[in-house]
Write an enzyme that holds these catalytic residues in place. Structure first.
Site, PDB file in Angstrom:
ATOM      1  N   GLN A  71      11.873  28.856  -0.034  1.00 38.81           N
ATOM      2  CA  GLN A  71      10.586  29.491   0.288  1.00 38.81           C
ATOM      3  C   GLN A  71      10.700  30.078   1.688  1.00 38.81           C
ATOM      4  OE1 GLN A  71       7.808  29.367  -1.977  1.00 38.81           O
ATOM      5  NE2 GLN A  71       6.845  30.909  -0.687  1.00 38.81           N
ATOM      6  N   LYS A 103      20.158  40.120 -11.899  1.00 38.72           N
ATOM      7  CA  LYS A 103      19.193  39.242 -12.554  1.00 38.72           C
ATOM      8  C   LYS A 103      17.803  39.846 -12.466  1.00 38.72           C
ATOM      9  CE  LYS A 103      17.875  35.580 -10.279  1.00 38.72           C
ATOM     10  NZ  LYS A 103      17.882  34.227  -9.679  1.00 38.72           N
ATOM     11  N   SER A 149      19.693  24.682 -10.788  1.00 41.50           N
ATOM     12  CA  SER A 149      18.509  23.847 -10.957  1.00 41.50           C
ATOM     13  C   SER A 149      18.158  23.739 -12.444  1.00 41.50           C
ATOM     14  CB  SER A 149      17.347  24.419 -10.155  1.00 41.50           C
ATOM     15  OG  SER A 149      16.220  23.596 -10.256  1.00 41.50           O
ATOM     16  N   THR A 150      17.403  24.690 -12.975  1.00 40.31           N
ATOM     17  CA  THR A 150      17.109  24.666 -14.412  1.00 40.31           C
ATOM     18  C   THR A 150      18.301  25.167 -15.220  1.00 40.31           C
ATOM     19  OG1 THR A 150      16.198  26.918 -14.447  1.00 40.31           O
ATOM     20  CG2 THR A 150      14.683  25.119 -13.927  1.00 40.31           C
ATOM     21  N   ASP A 160      27.620  29.647  -8.177  1.00 40.67           N
ATOM     22  CA  ASP A 160      26.334  29.838  -7.503  1.00 40.67           C
ATOM     23  C   ASP A 160      26.105  28.667  -6.562  1.00 40.67           C
ATOM     24  OD1 ASP A 160      24.019  31.108  -6.813  1.00 40.67           O
ATOM     25  OD2 ASP A 160      23.091  31.034  -8.787  1.00 40.67           O
ATOM     26  N   ASP A 174      23.922  36.372 -10.048  1.00 41.52           N
ATOM     27  CA  ASP A 174      22.882  37.229  -9.461  1.00 41.52           C
ATOM     28  C   ASP A 174      23.328  37.651  -8.068  1.00 41.52           C
ATOM     29  OD1 ASP A 174      22.300  35.108  -7.683  1.00 41.52           O
ATOM     30  OD2 ASP A 174      20.848  34.273  -9.069  1.00 41.52           O
ATOM     31  N   ASP A 228       0.816  -1.218   0.000  1.00 39.25           N
ATOM     32  CA  ASP A 228       0.000   0.000   0.000  1.00 39.25           C
ATOM     33  C   ASP A 228       0.847   1.264   0.000  1.00 39.25           C
ATOM     34  OD1 ASP A 228       1.029  -0.036   2.530  1.00 39.25           O
ATOM     35  OD2 ASP A 228      -0.905  -0.006   3.577  1.00 39.25           O
TER      36      ASP A 228
END
Length: 293
Positions: free
Chosen positions: A95, A191, A222-223, A218, A168, A36
């Site tokens: 965040q 940036k 990520s991207t 940096d 940045d 499960d």
């Protein structure tokens, strides 16, 4: 008795180097999922009256988080004197503010949950942007092992006539430290972000950088959109093809291909995560930190 270390996601070679380096014992455990989807954990090593450490890979934390908590709580129930975590990439740090009404400031809640189950934490270069220190959100002792010394050593050995470039303003703390240790100049670009994948980066101001090899540094790649934009701009200024360095190589989607297509001569990272680009080794630094914990 000696410290016992459980590997929960590190590559086996790095984990064994660290465990041997700090004269610890490798802990044995069994982990699997029931049909499960629920987690089954069984600690096979005797942990009574021993200090326990979890080596944690912070990528895809939502898929692993409950296993960390279950493991820590189980070890304490089995008699461990303390349970700490060594997590080079600390997730849920970006965040750090409510940008829109109703958004969850996940960094605070993640820190509260970790602090409830662990006794201490060691990490490398967390994304401290709006926080001055981890102690603002973590209630347990924390220690940061900086990547700048290892990055500087690699640059000195591998790059001729470097100038350190930050893509940045958030990268300034790493760029400034690395440049100081290398003994070279640096500049931080500006940036402007229009979306998660839509960014533009300013041009360098110093014309006398043209004879140098730009090294873009940096904390998180990520991207790769921000760094790729910086690469293009540097080449348009008649600078040499840049070397791109990231402390934490998240490298989602086609990040490496994007950076190479933009003109980067090399993409390098630290071994905070297991990736082929991880030529900058921090294992000895983590070993020393754990030995002194």
């Amino acid at each position: 008795m000696s410290r016992i270390v459980f590997n929960m996601g590190w590559d086996a070679k790095t984990a064994q180097e660290l465990i041997s380096g700090c004269a610890s014992e490798s802990g044995e455990f069994e982990q699997r999922c029931f049909p499960d989807g629920e987690t089954y954990l069984n600690v096979l090593s005797d942990v009574a009256d021993r200090e326990c450490v979890l080596l944690i890979n912070g990528v895809q934390p939502d898929q692993q988080f409950l296993s960390w908590i279950y493991m820590a709580e189980n070890l304490k129930e089995l008699g461990a004197t303390s349970v700490g975590m060594l997590i080079p990439y600390l997730p849920y740090m970006r965040q750090d503010i409510r940008f829109k009404p109703g958004e969850c400031v996940t960094s605070r809640h993640f820190a509260k949950l970790i602090s409830a189950s662990f006794d201490w934490l060691i990490t490398t270069d967390p994304h401290l942007h709006r926080y001055d220190a981890l102690s603002e959100i973590y209630s347990i002792p924390t220690r940061i092992v900086p990547a700048a010394p290892a990055i500087a050593r690699w640059i000195k050995q591998s790059v001729d006539n470097p100038v350190i470039i930050g893509p940045d303003i958030e990268s300034q703390q790493w760029v400034q430290d690395v440049a100081s240790l290398v003994g070279c100049s640096y500049e931080v670009l500006l940036k402007e972000r229009s979306g998660d994948r839509d960014v533009s980066v300013s041009l360098p101001k110093r014309a006398d950088f043209k004879g140098f090899t730009p090294v873009l540094v940096d904390d998180i790649i990520s991207t790769g959109r921000t760094m790729a934009n910086a690469v293009v701009n540097l080449i348009q200024c008649d600078m040499k093809a840049p070397v791109c360095i990231g402390v934490h190589p998240l490298f989602s989607d086609d990040c490496i291909a994007l950076l190479k297509e933009s003109g980067a001569q090399q993409v390098v990272s630290c071994n905070t995560l297991n990736h082929p680009s991880a030529l900058i080794q921090l294992t000895e630094d983590w070993t020393e930190a754990l030995s002194n914990q």
